[in-house]
Design a protein around this motif. Structure first.
Motif, PDB file in Angstrom:
ATOM      1  N   LEU A  63      -5.797  11.326  -7.549  1.00 16.92           N
ATOM      2  CA  LEU A  63      -4.496  10.705  -7.259  1.00 16.92           C
ATOM      3  C   LEU A  63      -4.024  11.049  -5.847  1.00 16.92           C
ATOM      4  N   ILE A  64      -4.213  12.285  -5.433  1.00 16.16           N
ATOM      5  CA  ILE A  64      -3.794  12.692  -4.092  1.00 16.16           C
ATOM      6  C   ILE A  64      -4.630  11.981  -3.032  1.00 16.16           C
ATOM      7  N   VAL A  65      -5.950  11.935  -3.226  1.00 17.82           N
ATOM      8  CA  VAL A  65      -6.822  11.288  -2.234  1.00 17.82           C
ATOM      9  C   VAL A  65      -6.501   9.803  -2.120  1.00 17.82           C
ATOM     10  N   ILE A  66      -6.370   9.115  -3.233  1.00 14.56           N
ATOM     11  CA  ILE A  66      -6.062   7.681  -3.197  1.00 14.56           C
ATOM     12  C   ILE A  66      -4.681   7.447  -2.595  1.00 14.56           C
ATOM     13  N   GLY A  67      -3.696   8.275  -2.943  1.00 13.50           N
ATOM     14  CA  GLY A  67      -2.355   8.133  -2.374  1.00 13.50           C
ATOM     15  C   GLY A  67      -2.342   8.336  -0.871  1.00 13.50           C
ATOM     16  N   LEU A 123      -3.981   5.283   0.827  1.00 15.61           N
ATOM     17  CA  LEU A 123      -3.084   4.118   0.833  1.00 15.61           C
ATOM     18  C   LEU A 123      -1.963   4.270   1.861  1.00 15.61           C
ATOM     19  N   ILE A 124      -1.364   5.436   1.924  1.00 12.16           N
ATOM     20  CA  ILE A 124      -0.290   5.646   2.894  1.00 12.16           C
ATOM     21  C   ILE A 124      -0.851   5.674   4.315  1.00 12.16           C
ATOM     22  N   GLY A 125      -2.054   6.202   4.492  1.00 18.27           N
ATOM     23  CA  GLY A 125      -2.706   6.159   5.802  1.00 18.27           C
ATOM     24  C   GLY A 125      -2.996   4.736   6.243  1.00 18.27           C
ATOM     25  N   TYR A 126      -3.441   3.893   5.310  1.00 20.97           N
ATOM     26  CA  TYR A 126      -3.671   2.480   5.613  1.00 20.97           C
ATOM     27  C   TYR A 126      -2.368   1.807   6.039  1.00 20.97           C
ATOM     28  N   ALA A 127      -1.284   2.101   5.318  1.00 22.32           N
ATOM     29  CA  ALA A 127       0.003   1.507   5.656  1.00 22.32           C
ATOM     30  C   ALA A 127       0.467   1.946   7.038  1.00 22.32           C
ATOM     31  N   ALA A 157       0.832  -1.212   0.000  1.00 18.73           N
ATOM     32  CA  ALA A 157       0.000   0.000   0.000  1.00 18.73           C
ATOM     33  C   ALA A 157       0.860   1.253   0.000  1.00 18.73           C
ATOM     34  N   PHE A 158       1.949   1.249   0.775  1.00 14.11           N
ATOM     35  CA  PHE A 158       2.839   2.411   0.821  1.00 14.11           C
ATOM     36  C   PHE A 158       3.481   2.658  -0.547  1.00 14.11           C
ATOM     37  N   ILE A 159       3.961   1.597  -1.167  1.00 11.43           N
ATOM     38  CA  ILE A 159       4.588   1.740  -2.491  1.00 11.43           C
ATOM     39  C   ILE A 159       3.562   2.207  -3.519  1.00 11.43           C
ATOM     40  N   SER A 160       2.343   1.665  -3.448  1.00  6.10           N
ATOM     41  CA  SER A 160       1.291   2.093  -4.379  1.00  6.10           C
ATOM     42  C   SER A 160       0.932   3.561  -4.165  1.00  6.10           C
ATOM     43  N   GLY A 161       0.920   4.001  -2.902  1.00 10.36           N
ATOM     44  CA  GLY A 161       0.664   5.414  -2.625  1.00 10.36           C
ATOM     45  C   GLY A 161       1.728   6.312  -3.216  1.00 10.36           C
ATOM     46  N   LEU A 162       2.991   5.890  -3.101  1.00  5.27           N
ATOM     47  CA  LEU A 162       4.072   6.674  -3.712  1.00  5.27           C
ATOM     48  C   LEU A 162       3.946   6.717  -5.229  1.00  5.27           C
ATOM     49  N   ILE A 163       3.525   5.605  -5.808  1.00  2.42           N
ATOM     50  CA  ILE A 163       3.320   5.577  -7.259  1.00  2.42           C
ATOM     51  C   ILE A 163       2.204   6.543  -7.659  1.00  2.42           C
ATOM     52  N   MET A 164       1.157   6.616  -6.836  1.00  2.55           N
ATOM     53  CA  MET A 164       0.069   7.567  -7.114  1.00  2.55           C
ATOM     54  C   MET A 164       0.597   9.004  -7.137  1.00  2.55           C
ATOM     55  N   PHE A 165       1.457   9.335  -6.170  1.00  2.00           N
ATOM     56  CA  PHE A 165       2.026  10.683  -6.162  1.00  2.00           C
ATOM     57  C   PHE A 165       2.963  10.890  -7.352  1.00  2.00           C
TER      58      PHE A 165
END
Length: 88
Positions: A63-67, A70-74, A39-47
């Motif tokens: 993209l910002i909201v989803i990122g 994902l990082i909040g979940y991680a 999830a953290f890596i996917s959030g970085l990819i979103m950014f």
């Protein structure tokens, strides 16, 4: 003729159905740390996708909201828990 009966496998702890994938190696569960890292890596990819050929800002907002989610979940999954070893 082959028997259609299914034998149970003794793993030392619990008798499990041989059809269960954990019966061969004695592990049954999820991998929350792996999910948090993904999830953290996917959030970085979103950014990273913010740099693109967007004309409007709607895509950037998504993209910002989803990122952030994902990082909040991680971060939620990786925080230390009180009494984590006492679960039943």
């Amino acid at each position: 003729m082959a028997s259609t009966e299914v034998d149970t496998i003794d793993t030392g702890w619990v008798r499990e159905d041989p059809e269960a994938p954990s019966a061969r190696f004695g592990w049954s569960g999820t991998a929350p740390r792996t999910y948090a890292i993904a999830a953290f890596i996917s959030g970085l990819i979103m950014f990273g996708m913010l740099a693109g050929n967007h004309v409007g800002r709607v895509e950037d907002i998504w993209l910002i909201v989803i990122g952030v989610v994902l990082i909040g979940y991680a971060a939620f999954k990786m925080r230390p828990r009180k009494n984590a070893w006492k679960r039943a």
